[in-house]
Motif scaffolding. Structure first.
Motif, PDB file in Angstrom:
ATOM      1  N   ARG A 160      -0.374  -0.500   7.939  1.00 16.57           N
ATOM      2  CA  ARG A 160      -1.276  -0.575   6.783  1.00 16.57           C
ATOM      3  C   ARG A 160      -1.673   0.791   6.243  1.00 16.57           C
ATOM      4  O   ARG A 160      -2.508   0.864   5.350  1.00 16.57           O
ATOM      5  CB  ARG A 160      -2.543  -1.365   7.170  1.00 16.57           C
ATOM      6  CG  ARG A 160      -2.281  -2.826   7.554  1.00 16.57           C
ATOM      7  CD  ARG A 160      -1.779  -3.625   6.360  1.00 16.57           C
ATOM      8  NE  ARG A 160      -1.485  -5.013   6.718  1.00 16.57           N
ATOM      9  CZ  ARG A 160      -0.302  -5.453   7.086  1.00 16.57           C
ATOM     10  NH1 ARG A 160       0.731  -4.602   7.157  1.00 16.57           N
ATOM     11  NH2 ARG A 160      -0.096  -6.721   7.366  1.00 16.57           N
ATOM     12  N   SER A 161      -1.111   1.847   6.763  1.00 13.37           N
ATOM     13  CA  SER A 161      -1.447   3.180   6.270  1.00 13.37           C
ATOM     14  C   SER A 161      -0.288   4.122   6.561  1.00 13.37           C
ATOM     15  O   SER A 161       0.562   3.841   7.412  1.00 13.37           O
ATOM     16  CB  SER A 161      -2.726   3.706   6.922  1.00 13.37           C
ATOM     17  OG  SER A 161      -2.499   3.991   8.299  1.00 13.37           O
TER      18      SER A 161
ATOM     19  N   VAL B 234       0.819  -1.212   0.000  1.00 16.94           N
ATOM     20  CA  VAL B 234       0.000   0.000   0.000  1.00 16.94           C
ATOM     21  C   VAL B 234       0.850   1.258   0.000  1.00 16.94           C
ATOM     22  O   VAL B 234       0.359   2.357  -0.283  1.00 16.94           O
ATOM     23  CB  VAL B 234      -0.949   0.038   1.224  1.00 16.94           C
ATOM     24  CG1 VAL B 234      -1.933  -1.123   1.171  1.00 16.94           C
ATOM     25  CG2 VAL B 234      -0.174   0.026   2.533  1.00 16.94           C
TER      26      VAL B 234
END
Length: 308
Positions: free
Chosen positions: A289-290, A16
């Motif tokens: 995740r970000s 990501v």
């Protein structure tokens, strides 16, 4: 001394984080937090049925199926940062034509104002070698000659090289690195030939989080090799990389630094510094995740490591 520890961060590049907004935001935040360096990795492809085991066991993380080119990513990092050093941990040197590699790395050093650390390795996947069209056998000799070409390409005056693999007639390549006589060259790997090569012609080692007794042996081996070749053993840099899975609950000690809390992993890294590491490198792309989560965890690690 612990206060001299350099702290590096894995640059956004995979999964990501293979996104221009994530790269810029995380890099700017890392510089504001106080990190000393950002590091990119190198992946050509991820085979569905690999012939070789992924280092550390298990399978290649799913997030590593999506990745950005390391040189292109370094160019973005050079633009959005001003102070941090930029490194490769590591480029798989045999994948590349050494003349083109010399051009690309010199360009990054120029674009960054002389902030590049060149980490080179051999990789672990014979599938990648096959896909690229480079022989798996003889990769150590290919790295040796690549280093020869880099040194000559980055020296003053025309480049000339005649070796077993490449021949370069007298040519101009005047866009040389800002750092003279070259950017620092760090080599990865764990074999005795690697340690001998580092001591003979490199500026240090970029490795991974080994058990501390083994890490001490590696550091001693590299510095012993440097001394045997008439070089200053204390000048050898040692960079230790970890890719931890970070959780809130403590992990059994035998799983640290691959798993653990921020405090557990930080304690390992501080102990690695005591064992001879000059710099530690924390890659958080497998456990966050970000952009916000990565930045927050990077801040926590930096605080813990600076607190000691």
């Amino acid at each position: 001394m612990r206060y001299m520890l350099k702290i590096g961060l894995g640059a956004p590049q995979y999964g990501v984080f293979a996104d221009p907004a994530a790269i810029s935001a995380c890099a700017v935040a890392a510089e504001e937090i106080g990190y000393d360096s950002l590091w990119v990795g190198d992946r050509a492809l991820v085979p569905v049925a690999p012939r070789d085991a992924y280092p550390g066991g298990g399978e290649v993380p799913d997030g590593y199926r999506r990745f950005l080119d390391p040189i292109a990513t370094l160019s973005v990092l050079a633009h959005v940062t001003h102070r941090m050093r930029l490194g490769t941990s590591t480029l798989n040197a045999p994948f590349y034509s050494p003349v083109l590699l010399a051009r690309s790395l010199a360009s990054v050093d120029i674009l960054s104002g002389g902030r590049l650390d060149v980490g080179l390795g051999l990789g672990w996947s014979s599938d990648e070698y096959q896909a690229i069209g480079v022989p798996w056998a003889g990769r150590g000799a290919r790295l040796e000659e690549t280093l020869d070409v880099l040194d000559r390409a980055w020296a003053d005056g025309p480049l000339t090289h005649h070796g077993p693999l490449w021949s370069v007639g007298e040519s101009y390549m005047d866009a040389v690195p800002v750092q003279r006589p070259r950017p620092p060259v760090l080599l990865g790997g764990f074999s005795p030939p690697t340690f001998e090569r580092i001591g003979r012609r490199a500026d240090g080692w970029v490795g991974v989080g080994l058990p501390l007794p083994m890490l001490s042996q590696v550091v001693a081996g590299i510095r012993g090799s440097a001394e045997a070749h008439g070089r200053d053993p204390e000048a050898m840099r040692v960079v230790v990389r970890v890719n931890p899975e970070v959780g809130d609950e403590p992990a059994p000690e035998e799983y640290v630094p691959a798993r653990g809390t921020v405090r557990q992993v930080a304690d390992y890294l501080l102990a690695a510094h005591d064992a001879g590491a000059d710099e530690v490198l924390i890659d958080l792309q497998q456990t966050t995740r970000s952009t916000g989560e990565l930045t927050d965890m990077a801040h926590r690690f930096h605080e813990e490591l600076r607190r000691g």
